[in-house]
Structure formats: structure tokens, C-alpha cells
Motif scaffolding. Structure first.
Motif, PDB file in Angstrom:
ATOM      1  N   MET A 188      28.319  -4.042 -20.643  1.00 45.21           N
ATOM      2  CA  MET A 188      28.489  -3.508 -21.989  1.00 45.21           C
ATOM      3  C   MET A 188      27.137  -3.067 -22.533  1.00 45.21           C
ATOM      4  O   MET A 188      26.135  -3.749 -22.314  1.00 45.21           O
ATOM      5  N   LYS A 189      27.131  -1.979 -23.240  1.00 43.69           N
ATOM      6  CA  LYS A 189      25.913  -1.582 -23.930  1.00 43.69           C
ATOM      7  C   LYS A 189      25.714  -2.527 -25.111  1.00 43.69           C
ATOM      8  O   LYS A 189      26.608  -2.686 -25.939  1.00 43.69           O
ATOM      9  N   ALA A 190      24.560  -3.137 -25.181  1.00 43.90           N
ATOM     10  CA  ALA A 190      24.283  -4.071 -26.276  1.00 43.90           C
ATOM     11  C   ALA A 190      24.389  -3.375 -27.627  1.00 43.90           C
ATOM     12  O   ALA A 190      24.797  -3.987 -28.615  1.00 43.90           O
ATOM     13  N   SER A 191      24.030  -2.097 -27.658  1.00 45.41           N
ATOM     14  CA  SER A 191      24.072  -1.349 -28.926  1.00 45.41           C
ATOM     15  C   SER A 191      25.500  -1.126 -29.421  1.00 45.41           C
ATOM     16  O   SER A 191      25.714  -0.804 -30.591  1.00 45.41           O
ATOM     17  N   ASN A 192      26.490  -1.314 -28.550  1.00 49.02           N
ATOM     18  CA  ASN A 192      27.893  -1.159 -28.953  1.00 49.02           C
ATOM     19  C   ASN A 192      28.528  -2.485 -29.362  1.00 49.02           C
ATOM     20  O   ASN A 192      29.719  -2.528 -29.690  1.00 49.02           O
ATOM     21  N   CYS A 193      27.753  -3.541 -29.328  1.00 59.28           N
ATOM     22  CA  CYS A 193      28.282  -4.873 -29.631  1.00 59.28           C
ATOM     23  C   CYS A 193      28.150  -5.238 -31.107  1.00 59.28           C
ATOM     24  O   CYS A 193      27.280  -4.723 -31.819  1.00 59.28           O
ATOM     25  N   PHE A 194      29.040  -6.125 -31.534  1.00 53.48           N
ATOM     26  CA  PHE A 194      28.963  -6.783 -32.829  1.00 53.48           C
ATOM     27  C   PHE A 194      28.843  -8.278 -32.547  1.00 53.48           C
ATOM     28  O   PHE A 194      29.319  -8.747 -31.513  1.00 53.48           O
ATOM     29  N   PHE A 195      28.253  -9.031 -33.446  1.00 56.76           N
ATOM     30  CA  PHE A 195      28.133 -10.468 -33.221  1.00 56.76           C
ATOM     31  C   PHE A 195      28.426 -11.261 -34.488  1.00 56.76           C
ATOM     32  O   PHE A 195      28.294 -10.765 -35.605  1.00 56.76           O
TER      33      PHE A 195
ATOM     34  N   VAL B  32      28.085 -15.523 -35.988  1.00 60.72           N
ATOM     35  CA  VAL B  32      27.595 -16.883 -35.791  1.00 60.72           C
ATOM     36  C   VAL B  32      28.658 -17.837 -36.326  1.00 60.72           C
ATOM     37  O   VAL B  32      29.142 -17.663 -37.443  1.00 60.72           O
ATOM     38  N   ALA B  33      29.049 -18.827 -35.508  1.00 62.77           N
ATOM     39  CA  ALA B  33      30.128 -19.728 -35.913  1.00 62.77           C
ATOM     40  C   ALA B  33      29.854 -21.160 -35.461  1.00 62.77           C
ATOM     41  O   ALA B  33      29.561 -21.401 -34.292  1.00 62.77           O
ATOM     42  N   TYR B  34      29.961 -22.098 -36.392  1.00 65.53           N
ATOM     43  CA  TYR B  34      29.796 -23.512 -36.055  1.00 65.53           C
ATOM     44  C   TYR B  34      31.152 -24.056 -35.602  1.00 65.53           C
ATOM     45  O   TYR B  34      31.927 -24.574 -36.406  1.00 65.53           O
ATOM     46  N   ILE B  35      31.437 -23.931 -34.321  1.00 65.58           N
ATOM     47  CA  ILE B  35      32.750 -24.309 -33.820  1.00 65.58           C
ATOM     48  C   ILE B  35      32.795 -25.760 -33.353  1.00 65.58           C
ATOM     49  O   ILE B  35      33.632 -26.536 -33.819  1.00 65.58           O
ATOM     50  N   ASP B  36      31.928 -26.145 -32.413  1.00 60.57           N
ATOM     51  CA  ASP B  36      31.945 -27.543 -31.986  1.00 60.57           C
ATOM     52  C   ASP B  36      31.220 -28.406 -33.015  1.00 60.57           C
ATOM     53  O   ASP B  36      30.755 -27.909 -34.045  1.00 60.57           O
ATOM     54  N   ASN B  37      31.133 -29.709 -32.746  1.00 61.21           N
ATOM     55  CA  ASN B  37      30.695 -30.622 -33.812  1.00 61.21           C
ATOM     56  C   ASN B  37      29.204 -30.903 -33.847  1.00 61.21           C
ATOM     57  O   ASN B  37      28.773 -31.914 -34.422  1.00 61.21           O
ATOM     58  N   ASP B  38      28.382 -30.037 -33.246  1.00 61.80           N
ATOM     59  CA  ASP B  38      26.941 -30.259 -33.356  1.00 61.80           C
ATOM     60  C   ASP B  38      26.325 -29.304 -34.381  1.00 61.80           C
ATOM     61  O   ASP B  38      27.036 -28.566 -35.060  1.00 61.80           O
ATOM     62  N   SER B  39      24.997 -29.348 -34.491  1.00 58.31           N
ATOM     63  CA  SER B  39      24.307 -28.564 -35.517  1.00 58.31           C
ATOM     64  C   SER B  39      23.846 -27.197 -35.009  1.00 58.31           C
ATOM     65  O   SER B  39      23.158 -26.474 -35.723  1.00 58.31           O
ATOM     66  N   VAL B  40      24.239 -26.845 -33.787  1.00 59.23           N
ATOM     67  CA  VAL B  40      23.861 -25.553 -33.208  1.00 59.23           C
ATOM     68  C   VAL B  40      25.086 -24.641 -33.193  1.00 59.23           C
ATOM     69  O   VAL B  40      26.106 -24.986 -32.598  1.00 59.23           O
ATOM     70  N   PRO B  41      25.019 -23.492 -33.819  1.00 57.55           N
ATOM     71  CA  PRO B  41      26.184 -22.604 -33.869  1.00 57.55           C
ATOM     72  C   PRO B  41      26.461 -21.893 -32.555  1.00 57.55           C
ATOM     73  O   PRO B  41      25.582 -21.765 -31.699  1.00 57.55           O
ATOM     74  N   GLU B  42      27.694 -21.443 -32.418  1.00 60.41           N
ATOM     75  CA  GLU B  42      28.075 -20.623 -31.285  1.00 60.41           C
ATOM     76  C   GLU B  42      27.860 -19.150 -31.635  1.00 60.41           C
ATOM     77  O   GLU B  42      27.744 -18.794 -32.816  1.00 60.41           O
ATOM     78  N   LEU B  43      27.831 -18.317 -30.617  1.00 65.50           N
ATOM     79  CA  LEU B  43      27.691 -16.878 -30.807  1.00 65.50           C
ATOM     80  C   LEU B  43      28.958 -16.204 -30.302  1.00 65.50           C
ATOM     81  O   LEU B  43      29.362 -16.404 -29.156  1.00 65.50           O
ATOM     82  N   VAL B  44      29.592 -15.427 -31.160  1.00 62.80           N
ATOM     83  CA  VAL B  44      30.790 -14.676 -30.783  1.00 62.80           C
ATOM     84  C   VAL B  44      30.405 -13.199 -30.714  1.00 62.80           C
ATOM     85  O   VAL B  44      29.823 -12.664 -31.665  1.00 62.80           O
ATOM     86  N   VAL B  45      30.696 -12.548 -29.604  1.00 64.82           N
ATOM     87  CA  VAL B  45      30.341 -11.146 -29.409  1.00 64.82           C
ATOM     88  C   VAL B  45      31.610 -10.313 -29.262  1.00 64.82           C
ATOM     89  O   VAL B  45      32.567 -10.729 -28.590  1.00 64.82           O
ATOM     90  N   PHE B  46      31.621  -9.150 -29.881  1.00 71.96           N
ATOM     91  CA  PHE B  46      32.780  -8.242 -29.854  1.00 71.96           C
ATOM     92  C   PHE B  46      32.332  -6.859 -29.403  1.00 71.96           C
ATOM     93  O   PHE B  46      31.313  -6.334 -29.852  1.00 71.96           O
ATOM     94  N   ASN B  47      33.125  -6.275 -28.488  1.00 72.37           N
ATOM     95  CA  ASN B  47      32.836  -4.915 -28.020  1.00 72.37           C
ATOM     96  C   ASN B  47      34.144  -4.282 -27.548  1.00 72.37           C
ATOM     97  O   ASN B  47      34.723  -4.707 -26.553  1.00 72.37           O
ATOM     98  N   ASN B  48      34.622  -3.288 -28.256  1.00 74.59           N
ATOM     99  CA  ASN B  48      35.866  -2.621 -27.852  1.00 74.59           C
ATOM    100  C   ASN B  48      35.622  -1.177 -27.386  1.00 74.59           C
ATOM    101  O   ASN B  48      36.560  -0.389 -27.283  1.00 74.59           O
ATOM    102  N   ARG B  49      34.371  -0.873 -27.077  1.00 78.08           N
ATOM    103  CA  ARG B  49      34.046   0.466 -26.596  1.00 78.08           C
ATOM    104  C   ARG B  49      33.802   0.509 -25.091  1.00 78.08           C
ATOM    105  O   ARG B  49      34.129   1.482 -24.433  1.00 78.08           O
ATOM    106  N   ASP B  50      33.232  -0.556 -24.571  1.00 73.65           N
ATOM    107  CA  ASP B  50      32.859  -0.570 -23.159  1.00 73.65           C
ATOM    108  C   ASP B  50      33.803  -1.390 -22.283  1.00 73.65           C
ATOM    109  O   ASP B  50      33.683  -1.372 -21.059  1.00 73.65           O
ATOM    110  N   ILE B  51      34.716  -2.133 -22.906  1.00 70.53           N
ATOM    111  CA  ILE B  51      35.656  -2.965 -22.156  1.00 70.53           C
ATOM    112  C   ILE B  51      37.081  -2.521 -22.468  1.00 70.53           C
ATOM    113  O   ILE B  51      37.443  -2.367 -23.630  1.00 70.53           O
ATOM    114  N   PRO B  52      37.932  -2.327 -21.449  1.00 69.38           N
ATOM    115  CA  PRO B  52      39.324  -1.973 -21.698  1.00 69.38           C
ATOM    116  C   PRO B  52      40.088  -3.161 -22.274  1.00 69.38           C
ATOM    117  O   PRO B  52      39.637  -4.310 -22.176  1.00 69.38           O
ATOM    118  N   HIS B  53      41.242  -2.894 -22.852  1.00 69.23           N
ATOM    119  CA  HIS B  53      42.040  -3.935 -23.490  1.00 69.23           C
ATOM    120  C   HIS B  53      42.333  -5.093 -22.538  1.00 69.23           C
ATOM    121  O   HIS B  53      42.289  -6.264 -22.931  1.00 69.23           O
TER     122      HIS B  53
END
Length: 215
Positions: free
Chosen positions: A58-65, A67-88
Motif C-alpha cells: 500500500m502507498k503510505a500516502s493513501n493511508c488513514f490512521f 489511535v485507539a486504546y483497545i487493550d488494557n495497557d497505557s499504550v494505544p493501538e494503531l488502526v490503519v485504513f486504505n481502500n485505494r490500494d487493497i481490493p475489497h
């Protein structure tokens, strides 16, 4: 003797308090350091020309990101979205977490509607959304020890212009069993308690946004 004993007890109490405060301070410093290191690693990953998802470049420039505190520690997770370079079929989303001092790919997501998906803060549960030909599913995923697995599922069908609930499932391993709404609600509550869903806030992957939100 009693006065001397009281002094010893008071001294021991003060010493215990000092040790507790020192330990708490040390843990806070370690947590802050882990978060700082994770954010730097996330930033570095997104700063590259290409980001990979299970072999999909994926082109990094086509990504969105987000930050989400999902698990129970103090370090957040990173969620990345890209619907231009990856098919459904490949799924538009991916989730990364911080484990043992490094970024770990925790799983892929479809994220057909990233505006509806979200997470239950520090409860280890997040949602993914899939839709196709008049059907939609909301998958409830559990993030534990750097790995994601499905636990619950909510199905919808299109009725006119609106989505209508059509069923619930509980997922155990590779099996998905149909359950009632009451059982679904009870199961979800066992994971998240009274915590409400927090929707992801996605930002375009630009240098400015990385500097602003990954710190």
C-alpha cells in the motif's frame, strides 16, 4: 515502651508509603516510555513509502490512521485504513499493537464503513464492519496478547433504505452459534461492562498529522 513502639510503627508506615510512591512513579515512567517508543515506531512505519498488509503493498500516502486504546495497557493501538490500494476481498483495515518493545500486526479488518466502527476503551474489544449485496455484519473482535479473534457477531439485512437486525451469533474458535439478543447483550456486557463504544477518529497520513497525533 508504648511511645517507642508507636514511633516504630509510624516509621514503618512512612517507609512503606515511600516505597509504594517510588514504585508507582517508576511504573508511570516505564508506561510513558513504552507509549513514547510505540508512537515513534508507528510514526516511522507510516513515514515509509510503502506499508504492507499480509503481502498487499500500500502507498503510505493513501493511508488513514487512528489511535485507539483497545487493550488494557497505557499504550494505544494503531488502526490503519486504505481502500485505494487493497481490493475489497483483502480488507481495507489493519490493526497494530505494541508488544515486547516492537510493533506487532494484530489482525486485518474489512472496515466497509469506518465511520461506524470503533472500540471499547481498554476492554480489549473492537468492532469491524462488512457489507455486501444488501447484507451487513458487525464483528466484535477481542485483542489479547497481541492477537485478535472474533467473539460476537451481529447481522443486518437491508429493508427499503434502512438496515434491520436479522440475528446474533457467538463465536468460539472456528464455530459460530446463533444466539438470542438477550444472550448477545449478556456476553458483550461480560467483556465491556458499562463502557460505551468509542468510534475511531481517522486522519490522513501526512507528516503534519503524524506529528500532531502520534506523540
Amino acid at each position: 515502651m508504648r511511645r517507642g513502639k508507636k514511633k516504630v510503627v509510624k516509621l514503618m508506615w512512612m517507609l512503606s508509603l515511600l516505597i509504594a510512591l517510588t514504585m508507582a512513579g517508576s511504573m508511570a515512567v516505564q508506561a510513558a516510555s513504552a507509549k513514547s517508543n510505540a508512537m515513534k515506531a508507528y510514526k516511522n512505519m507510516l513515514s515509509k513509502t510503502t506499508v504492507y498488509k499480509e503481502g498487499w503493498p500500500m502507498k503510505a500516502s493513501n493511508c488513514f490512521f487512528a489511535v485507539a486504546y483497545i487493550d488494557n495497557d497505557s499504550v494505544p493501538e494503531l488502526v490503519v485504513f486504505n481502500n485505494r490500494d487493497i481490493p475489497h476481498v483483502g480488507g481495507y483495515g489493519m490493526i497494530y499493537t505494541w508488544r515486547n518493545g516492537k510493533v506487532v500486526y494484530a489482525g486485518g479488518m474489512v472496515l466497509d464503513n469506518k465511520g461506524e466502527a470503533g472500540y471499547y476503551k481498554k476492554k480489549g474489544i473492537y468492532t469491524d464492519i462488512y457489507s455486501h449485496q444488501g447484507r451487513k455484519g458487525v464483528s466484535y473482535q477481542r485483542l489479547k496478547k497481541g492477537t485478535s479473534s472474533g467473539v460476537l457477531y451481529k447481522a443486518y439485512v437491508i429493508k427499503g433504505k434502512n438496515w434491520k437486525l436479522s440475528g446474533y451469533k457467538k463465536i468460539t474458535g472456528n464455530k459460530a452459534n446463533v444466539i438470542s439478543k438477550k444472550s448477545f447483550d449478556k456476553s458483550l456486557k461480560s467483556y465491556v461492562g458499562s463502557t460505551k463504544l468509542t468510534k475511531y477518529k481517522f486522519y490522513k497520513n501526512t507528516a503534519g498529522n503524524r506529528k500532531k497525533y502520534l506523540k
